[in-house]
Design a protein around this motif. Structure first.
Motif, PDB file in Angstrom:
ATOM      1  N   TRP A 196     -20.124  31.159   2.341  1.00  0.00           N
ATOM      2  CA  TRP A 196     -19.517  29.813   2.287  1.00  0.00           C
ATOM      3  C   TRP A 196     -19.697  29.044   3.593  1.00  0.00           C
ATOM      4  N   ASP A 197     -20.529  29.552   4.501  1.00  0.00           N
ATOM      5  CA  ASP A 197     -20.644  28.939   5.828  1.00  0.00           C
ATOM      6  C   ASP A 197     -21.309  27.559   5.728  1.00  0.00           C
ATOM      7  N   PRO A 198     -20.572  26.476   6.044  1.00  0.00           N
ATOM      8  CA  PRO A 198     -21.161  25.132   5.924  1.00  0.00           C
ATOM      9  C   PRO A 198     -22.279  24.883   6.927  1.00  0.00           C
ATOM     10  N   LYS A 199     -22.392  25.747   7.978  1.00  0.00           N
ATOM     11  CA  LYS A 199     -23.507  25.571   8.922  1.00  0.00           C
ATOM     12  C   LYS A 199     -24.809  26.066   8.278  1.00  0.00           C
ATOM     13  N   VAL A 200     -24.665  26.918   7.277  1.00  0.00           N
ATOM     14  CA  VAL A 200     -25.834  27.512   6.628  1.00  0.00           C
ATOM     15  C   VAL A 200     -26.108  26.845   5.279  1.00  0.00           C
ATOM     16  N   TRP A 201     -25.019  26.537   4.554  1.00  0.00           N
ATOM     17  CA  TRP A 201     -25.152  25.969   3.206  1.00  0.00           C
ATOM     18  C   TRP A 201     -24.644  24.544   3.179  1.00  0.00           C
ATOM     19  N   GLU A 202     -25.407  23.646   2.594  1.00  0.00           N
ATOM     20  CA  GLU A 202     -24.933  22.278   2.426  1.00  0.00           C
ATOM     21  C   GLU A 202     -23.911  22.281   1.282  1.00  0.00           C
ATOM     22  N   ASP A 203     -22.738  21.729   1.528  1.00  0.00           N
ATOM     23  CA  ASP A 203     -21.680  21.650   0.528  1.00  0.00           C
ATOM     24  C   ASP A 203     -21.499  23.011  -0.177  1.00  0.00           C
ATOM     25  N   PRO A 204     -21.079  24.052   0.579  1.00  0.00           N
ATOM     26  CA  PRO A 204     -21.102  25.419   0.042  1.00  0.00           C
ATOM     27  C   PRO A 204     -20.268  25.641  -1.211  1.00  0.00           C
ATOM     28  N   MET A 205     -19.189  24.871  -1.404  1.00  0.00           N
ATOM     29  CA  MET A 205     -18.332  25.124  -2.558  1.00  0.00           C
ATOM     30  C   MET A 205     -18.795  24.407  -3.825  1.00  0.00           C
ATOM     31  N   GLY A 220     -31.992  39.956   3.162  1.00  0.00           N
ATOM     32  CA  GLY A 220     -31.577  39.715   4.545  1.00  0.00           C
ATOM     33  C   GLY A 220     -32.612  40.168   5.557  1.00  0.00           C
ATOM     34  N   SER A 221     -33.869  40.352   5.149  1.00  0.00           N
ATOM     35  CA  SER A 221     -34.853  40.822   6.128  1.00  0.00           C
ATOM     36  C   SER A 221     -35.347  39.692   7.035  1.00  0.00           C
ATOM     37  N   ARG A 222     -35.287  38.441   6.570  1.00  0.00           N
ATOM     38  CA  ARG A 222     -35.674  37.316   7.441  1.00  0.00           C
ATOM     39  C   ARG A 222     -34.449  36.697   8.102  1.00  0.00           C
ATOM     40  N   GLU A 223     -33.389  36.473   7.291  1.00  0.00           N
ATOM     41  CA  GLU A 223     -32.149  35.903   7.797  1.00  0.00           C
ATOM     42  C   GLU A 223     -31.047  36.283   6.807  1.00  0.00           C
ATOM     43  N   ILE A 224     -29.805  36.238   7.259  1.00  0.00           N
ATOM     44  CA  ILE A 224     -28.703  36.595   6.359  1.00  0.00           C
ATOM     45  C   ILE A 224     -27.908  35.341   6.021  1.00  0.00           C
ATOM     46  N   LYS A 225     -28.050  34.878   4.780  1.00  0.00           N
ATOM     47  CA  LYS A 225     -27.304  33.702   4.339  1.00  0.00           C
ATOM     48  C   LYS A 225     -26.221  34.091   3.335  1.00  0.00           C
ATOM     49  N   MET A 226     -26.391  35.195   2.681  1.00  0.00           N
ATOM     50  CA  MET A 226     -25.393  35.782   1.791  1.00  0.00           C
ATOM     51  C   MET A 226     -25.821  37.232   1.568  1.00  0.00           C
ATOM     52  N   MET A 227     -24.878  38.096   1.197  1.00  0.00           N
ATOM     53  CA  MET A 227     -25.274  39.503   1.086  1.00  0.00           C
ATOM     54  C   MET A 227     -24.533  40.208  -0.048  1.00  0.00           C
ATOM     55  N   PRO A 228     -24.810  39.799  -1.290  1.00  0.00           N
ATOM     56  CA  PRO A 228     -24.130  40.439  -2.416  1.00  0.00           C
ATOM     57  C   PRO A 228     -24.489  41.918  -2.569  1.00  0.00           C
ATOM     58  N   PHE A 229     -25.620  42.332  -2.045  1.00  0.00           N
ATOM     59  CA  PHE A 229     -26.029  43.736  -2.162  1.00  0.00           C
ATOM     60  C   PHE A 229     -26.019  44.438  -0.802  1.00  0.00           C
ATOM     61  N   GLY A 230     -25.347  43.842   0.168  1.00  0.00           N
ATOM     62  CA  GLY A 230     -25.400  44.393   1.514  1.00  0.00           C
ATOM     63  C   GLY A 230     -26.759  44.075   2.140  1.00  0.00           C
ATOM     64  N   VAL A 231     -26.955  44.511   3.376  1.00  0.00           N
ATOM     65  CA  VAL A 231     -28.263  44.344   4.033  1.00  0.00           C
ATOM     66  C   VAL A 231     -28.519  45.566   4.900  1.00  0.00           C
ATOM     67  N   GLY A 232     -29.743  45.707   5.332  1.00  0.00           N
ATOM     68  CA  GLY A 232     -30.055  46.788   6.274  1.00  0.00           C
ATOM     69  C   GLY A 232     -30.267  48.132   5.591  1.00  0.00           C
TER      70      GLY A 232
END
Ligand code: HEM
Length: 115
Positions: free
Chosen positions: A7-16, A34-46
């Protein structure tokens, strides 16, 4: 915390806002690993990321595609998509979305596709 990332508004335009097409805008496929960037992680990352994510996505796409293929979906008049939440045993929609669903084919046609 994971939800806050999504929900980060710095990452997502109008997140809600409910705008699934935002995942189709990018020139390349949205990177859910999430290998390039992490914008959301429903399945985890790494390293401990969900190993079943590709199977899960395939299954979900197939499931939703069949719902759209077999049924016509209409919003109940005046019902807007409201993403507000309510904490119950799990987090649920505060105002559940209501849909009018009707089969696109006769039930007999659907049955003959299944057997
Ligand atoms: C929509 C469906 C699914 C979601 C949202 C989901 C989500 C997750 C998440 C968030 C984790 C934790 C990742 C972490 O610790 O960073 C995880 C782990 C795991 N998932 Fe899934 N998963 C799904 C489907 C599946 C499927 C279909 C399988 C197997 C066929 C599966 C097998 C696993 C396993 C074995 C782990 C543990 C991985 C580890 O700890 O190394 N998941 N999943």
């Amino acid at each position: 915390m994971v939800a806050d990332i999504g929900w980060d508004p710095k990452v997502w335009e109008d997140p809600m806002a409910f705008r699934p097409e935002r995942f189709m805008d990018s020139e390349e496929m949205f990177d859910i690993t999430g290998s390039r960037e992490i914008k959301m992680m429903p399945f985890g990352v790494g390293r401990r990321m969900c190993p079943g994510y590709a199977l899960a996505l395939l299954h979900l796409e197939y499931f939703v595609a069949n719902l759209v293929w077999n049924f016509e979906w209409k919003a109940v008049d005046g019902d807007d998509i409201d993403l507000s939440e309510k904490q119950e045993f799990t987090m649920v929609m505060k105002n559940p979305l209501q849909a009018l669903i009707s089969p696109r084919m006769e039930i007999g046609d659907i049955y003959s596709l299944c057997v």
